[in-house]
Design an enzyme around this catalytic site. Structure first.
Site, PDB file in Angstrom:
ATOM      1  N   SER A   1      92.984 -38.236 -55.193  1.00 24.32           N
ATOM      2  CA  SER A   1      94.280 -38.172 -55.889  1.00 24.32           C
ATOM      3  C   SER A   1      95.175 -37.218 -55.108  1.00 24.32           C
ATOM      4  O   SER A   1      94.680 -36.276 -54.463  1.00 24.32           O
ATOM      5  CB  SER A   1      94.081 -37.633 -57.305  1.00 24.32           C
ATOM      6  OG  SER A   1      95.333 -37.287 -57.876  1.00 24.32           O
TER       7      SER A   1
ATOM      8  N   TYR B   1      90.458 -31.578 -63.174  1.00 24.46           N
ATOM      9  CA  TYR B   1      90.736 -32.821 -62.430  1.00 24.46           C
ATOM     10  C   TYR B   1      91.032 -32.505 -60.969  1.00 24.46           C
ATOM     11  O   TYR B   1      90.476 -33.128 -60.063  1.00 24.46           O
ATOM     12  CB  TYR B   1      91.910 -33.544 -63.071  1.00 24.46           C
ATOM     13  CG  TYR B   1      92.237 -34.882 -62.438  1.00 24.46           C
ATOM     14  CD1 TYR B   1      91.601 -36.044 -62.854  1.00 24.46           C
ATOM     15  CD2 TYR B   1      93.194 -34.989 -61.430  1.00 24.46           C
ATOM     16  CE1 TYR B   1      91.909 -37.278 -62.279  1.00 24.46           C
ATOM     17  CE2 TYR B   1      93.508 -36.209 -60.860  1.00 24.46           C
ATOM     18  CZ  TYR B   1      92.861 -37.351 -61.287  1.00 24.46           C
ATOM     19  OH  TYR B   1      93.170 -38.579 -60.712  1.00 24.46           O
TER      20      TYR B   1
HETATM   21  P1  NAI Z   1      91.514 -46.196 -65.401  1.00 16.13           P
HETATM   22  O1  NAI Z   1      91.281 -45.113 -66.394  1.00 16.13           O
HETATM   23  O2  NAI Z   1      92.501 -47.273 -65.694  1.00 16.13           O
HETATM   24  O3  NAI Z   1      90.137 -46.892 -65.023  1.00 16.13           O
HETATM   25  C1  NAI Z   1      89.001 -46.118 -64.714  1.00 16.13           C
HETATM   26  C2  NAI Z   1      87.776 -46.999 -64.842  1.00 16.13           C
HETATM   27  O4  NAI Z   1      86.633 -46.186 -64.556  1.00 16.13           O
HETATM   28  C3  NAI Z   1      87.601 -47.569 -66.252  1.00 16.13           C
HETATM   29  O5  NAI Z   1      87.285 -48.937 -66.178  1.00 16.13           O
HETATM   30  C4  NAI Z   1      86.456 -46.733 -66.815  1.00 16.13           C
HETATM   31  O6  NAI Z   1      85.659 -47.441 -67.773  1.00 16.13           O
HETATM   32  C5  NAI Z   1      85.663 -46.421 -65.571  1.00 16.13           C
HETATM   33  N1  NAI Z   1      84.831 -45.228 -65.722  1.00 16.13           N
HETATM   34  C6  NAI Z   1      85.196 -44.021 -66.218  1.00 16.13           C
HETATM   35  N2  NAI Z   1      84.142 -43.199 -66.261  1.00 16.13           N
HETATM   36  C7  NAI Z   1      83.079 -43.893 -65.759  1.00 16.13           C
HETATM   37  C8  NAI Z   1      81.709 -43.590 -65.552  1.00 16.13           C
HETATM   38  N3  NAI Z   1      81.200 -42.393 -65.872  1.00 16.13           N
HETATM   39  N4  NAI Z   1      80.913 -44.532 -65.010  1.00 16.13           N
HETATM   40  C9  NAI Z   1      81.408 -45.764 -64.701  1.00 16.13           C
HETATM   41  N5  NAI Z   1      82.683 -46.119 -64.903  1.00 16.13           N
HETATM   42  C10 NAI Z   1      83.514 -45.192 -65.416  1.00 16.13           C
HETATM   43  O7  NAI Z   1      91.890 -45.409 -64.039  1.00 16.13           O
HETATM   44  P2  NAI Z   1      92.799 -45.803 -62.790  1.00 16.13           P
HETATM   45  O8  NAI Z   1      94.159 -45.298 -63.056  1.00 16.13           O
HETATM   46  O9  NAI Z   1      92.582 -47.203 -62.379  1.00 16.13           O
HETATM   47  O10 NAI Z   1      92.166 -44.807 -61.702  1.00 16.13           O
HETATM   48  C11 NAI Z   1      91.082 -45.153 -60.893  1.00 16.13           C
HETATM   49  C12 NAI Z   1      90.787 -43.984 -59.967  1.00 16.13           C
HETATM   50  O11 NAI Z   1      91.978 -43.621 -59.255  1.00 16.13           O
HETATM   51  C13 NAI Z   1      90.330 -42.723 -60.717  1.00 16.13           C
HETATM   52  O12 NAI Z   1      89.360 -42.056 -59.950  1.00 16.13           O
HETATM   53  C14 NAI Z   1      91.609 -41.893 -60.803  1.00 16.13           C
HETATM   54  O13 NAI Z   1      91.348 -40.514 -60.902  1.00 16.13           O
HETATM   55  C15 NAI Z   1      92.277 -42.260 -59.473  1.00 16.13           C
HETATM   56  N6  NAI Z   1      93.712 -42.062 -59.470  1.00 16.13           N
HETATM   57  C16 NAI Z   1      94.551 -42.801 -60.278  1.00 16.13           C
HETATM   58  C17 NAI Z   1      95.921 -42.599 -60.218  1.00 16.13           C
HETATM   59  C18 NAI Z   1      96.887 -43.394 -61.061  1.00 16.13           C
HETATM   60  O14 NAI Z   1      98.102 -43.080 -61.035  1.00 16.13           O
HETATM   61  N7  NAI Z   1      96.462 -44.435 -61.774  1.00 16.13           N
HETATM   62  C19 NAI Z   1      96.519 -41.579 -59.346  1.00 16.13           C
HETATM   63  C20 NAI Z   1      95.547 -40.877 -58.541  1.00 16.13           C
HETATM   64  C21 NAI Z   1      94.216 -41.118 -58.617  1.00 16.13           C
END
Ligand code: NAI
Length: 249
Positions: free
Chosen positions: A138, A151
């Site tokens: 991130s 985080y």
């Molecule tokens: P999201 O919250 O929409 O999806 C995350 C997914 O990871 C979900 O399907 C959830 O069930 C799964 N997950 C969570 N904990 C888990 C675990 N312990 N084991 C297996 N699966 C698990 O998140 P998003 O926005 O798609 O983000 C994905 C990645 O990108 C994350 O690592 C987030 O920190 C990073 N990120 C996202 C940004 C954004 O603006 N959306 C910005 C910077 C980084």
């Protein structure tokens, strides 16, 4: 063993992980979508068709990870790419004076330790294929809002983990990190019903908020043969926001 390259994407039931899985399938990969959200990952896999396989996995659970990689060895016979994307994506953990150790550990366990455990158990297969790893960090590894320590620390750790691992596992396996900025991962219906403000887009030097496809495009490149000389790096994909200097008038 299948002739098609195989990728494993964690946290692929929705958002950025789903976008990466979708892009890799379009590029001809076979993709295992792993997520702890069982219904979500099944419906994501159904949507993507026969090149997608679902795995119900919590990345904090080492025995579950060991079992999944044993299944990959048995069923697919190879692993060419690992994308550590699963994360607690909400950065707001509250004031540090009242942040409980349990909560601090929760962020670290999913966002950082989960990636370590996945790499540990995937590496024997990845080495055989001269494969590649992409960790999803991130821009919060580089800059912060208040009350986001757990985080930010987890994502900063992921950047350091990336360069350390690249030195240990090269030349067989390359390891890179992508640091996304603001990526709008809301479903299309929500985006339509509640559009972002013009200001949200315009403040970005690139003129818009990001989409999962922006992260997926770089992940696909970093996993491919044209990135053969690129390892150990953290790549910022944020529409230029971390390069904009902001001082109050
Ligand atoms: P999201 O919250 O929409 O999806 C995350 C997914 O990871 C979900 O399907 C959830 O069930 C799964 N997950 C969570 N904990 C888990 C675990 N312990 N084991 C297996 N699966 C698990 O998140 P998003 O926005 O798609 O983000 C994905 C990645 O990108 C994350 O690592 C987030 O920190 C990073 N990120 C996202 C940004 C954004 O603006 N959306 C910005 C910077 C980084």
């Amino acid at each position: 063993m299948t002739d098609t390259p195989v990728a494993l994407v964690t946290g692929a039931a929705r958002g950025i992980g789903f976008g990466i899985a979708q892009r890799l399938i379009l590029d001809g990969w076979r993709v295992i979508l792993a997520d702890r959200d069982a219904a979500g990952v099944r419906s994501a896999t159904d949507h993507l068709g026969p090149a997608a396989d679902a795995a119900i996995l919590d990345v904090r659970d080492e025995s579950g990870i060991r079992a999944l990689l044993a299944q990959v060895r048995q069923h697919q016979g190879r692993l060419d790419a690992l994308i550590n994307n699963a994360g607690i994506s909400d950065p707001h953990c509250g004031p540090v004076e009242s942040l409980g150790l349990e909560d601090w550990n929760r962020w670290l366990a999913t966002n950082l330790t989960g990636a370590f455990l996945m790499c540990k158990h995937a590496l024997p297969l990845l080495r055989k294929q001269r494969g590649a790893i992409v960790n999803i960090g991130s821009t919060r590894a580089l800059q912060s809002e208040p009350d986001t320590e757990a985080y930010a620390a987890s994502k900063g750790g992921l950047v350091a983990f990336t360069h350390a691992l690249s030195v240990s596992v090269g030349p067989e396996v390359r390891v890179n990190c992508i640091n996304p900025g603001w990526i709008d991962t809301r479903p299309a219906s929500t985006k339509k019903a509640e559009p972002l403000r013009e200001l949200d887009h315009q403040q970005h030097p690139a003129g818009r908020v990001g989409e999962p496809a922006d992260i997926a495009a770089l992940a696909a490149f970093l996993l491919g043969p044209q990135a053969g000389f690129i390892t150990g790096q953290a790549w910022t994909v944020d529409g230029g926001m971390t390069k904009r200097m902001i001082y109050a008038d």
